[in-house]
Design a protein around this motif. Structure first.
Motif, mmCIF file in Angstrom:
data_model
loop_
_atom_site.group_PDB
_atom_site.id
_atom_site.type_symbol
_atom_site.label_atom_id
_atom_site.label_comp_id
_atom_site.label_asym_id
_atom_site.label_seq_id
_atom_site.Cartn_x
_atom_site.Cartn_y
_atom_site.Cartn_z
ATOM 1 N N MET A 58 0.854 -1.174 0.000
ATOM 2 C CA MET A 58 0.000 0.000 0.000
ATOM 3 C C MET A 58 0.904 1.242 0.000
ATOM 4 O O MET A 58 1.854 1.310 0.763
ATOM 5 N N TYR A 91 -2.024 6.286 2.700
ATOM 6 C CA TYR A 91 -3.352 5.728 2.428
ATOM 7 C C TYR A 91 -3.816 4.877 3.608
ATOM 8 O O TYR A 91 -3.011 4.197 4.240
ATOM 9 N N ALA A 92 -5.112 4.927 3.916
ATOM 10 C CA ALA A 92 -5.679 4.172 5.034
ATOM 11 C C ALA A 92 -7.035 3.602 4.624
ATOM 12 O O ALA A 92 -7.636 4.046 3.648
ATOM 13 N N THR A 93 -7.521 2.649 5.399
ATOM 14 C CA THR A 93 -8.841 2.077 5.151
ATOM 15 C C THR A 93 -9.911 3.151 5.340
ATOM 16 O O THR A 93 -9.655 4.196 5.955
ATOM 17 N N ASP A 122 -10.467 3.885 9.101
ATOM 18 C CA ASP A 122 -9.396 4.670 9.718
ATOM 19 C C ASP A 122 -9.379 6.107 9.208
ATOM 20 O O ASP A 122 -9.194 7.051 9.978
ATOM 21 N N ALA A 123 -9.581 6.305 7.913
ATOM 22 C CA ALA A 123 -9.585 7.650 7.343
ATOM 23 C C ALA A 123 -10.773 8.460 7.861
ATOM 24 O O ALA A 123 -10.646 9.648 8.159
ATOM 25 N N LYS A 172 -8.337 8.082 -3.783
ATOM 26 C CA LYS A 172 -8.413 6.709 -3.298
ATOM 27 C C LYS A 172 -7.732 5.786 -4.294
ATOM 28 O O LYS A 172 -7.561 6.122 -5.467
ATOM 29 N N GLN A 198 -10.995 -3.341 -0.664
ATOM 30 C CA GLN A 198 -9.560 -3.100 -0.791
ATOM 31 C C GLN A 198 -9.231 -1.616 -1.000
ATOM 32 O O GLN A 198 -8.065 -1.252 -1.110
ATOM 33 N N ARG A 201 -8.392 2.216 -0.441
ATOM 34 C CA ARG A 201 -7.654 2.964 0.575
ATOM 35 C C ARG A 201 -7.757 4.441 0.226
ATOM 36 O O ARG A 201 -7.748 4.818 -0.949
ATOM 37 N N TYR A 202 -7.844 5.297 1.241
ATOM 38 C CA TYR A 202 -8.085 6.723 1.062
ATOM 39 C C TYR A 202 -6.878 7.520 1.541
ATOM 40 O O TYR A 202 -6.279 7.200 2.568
ATOM 41 N N TYR A 203 -6.545 8.590 0.827
ATOM 42 C CA TYR A 203 -5.359 9.393 1.100
ATOM 43 C C TYR A 203 -5.657 10.351 2.246
ATOM 44 O O TYR A 203 -6.378 11.339 2.078
#
Length: 75
Positions: A1, A5-7, A10-11, A33, A39, A41-43
């Motif tokens: 990853m 970036y996070a789930t 979490d974001a 994202k 799957q 992930r968000y910045y």
């Protein structure tokens, strides 16, 4: 990853908003994202950190939306 970036969970916690709000912001282009579905992930560096640690519960404001990209319309 990639770094930063996070789930979605979490974001959303980082920004102090519900996950659905994060998903909407991503669909509007406010948050970058990578990936699809579970799957994705968000910045987090596109988000404003929630002030939860510095304030009491009564002083907290809802999460602040990142700006829309040029020419985009909000949902």
């Amino acid at each position: 990853m990639p770094p930063g970036y996070a789930t979605a969970t979490d974001a959303a916690w980082y920004a102090g908003v519900p996950v659905g709000t994060l998903w909407r912001w991503a669909s509007e282009g406010r948050v970058r994202k990578t990936g699809k579905g579970k799957q994705a992930r968000y910045y987090v560096f596109d988000l404003v950190k929630a002030p939860r640690d510095e304030y009491t519960r009564e002083q907290l404001a809802p999460g602040v939306a990142p700006p829309l990209p040029a020419g985009a319309k909000a949902a």
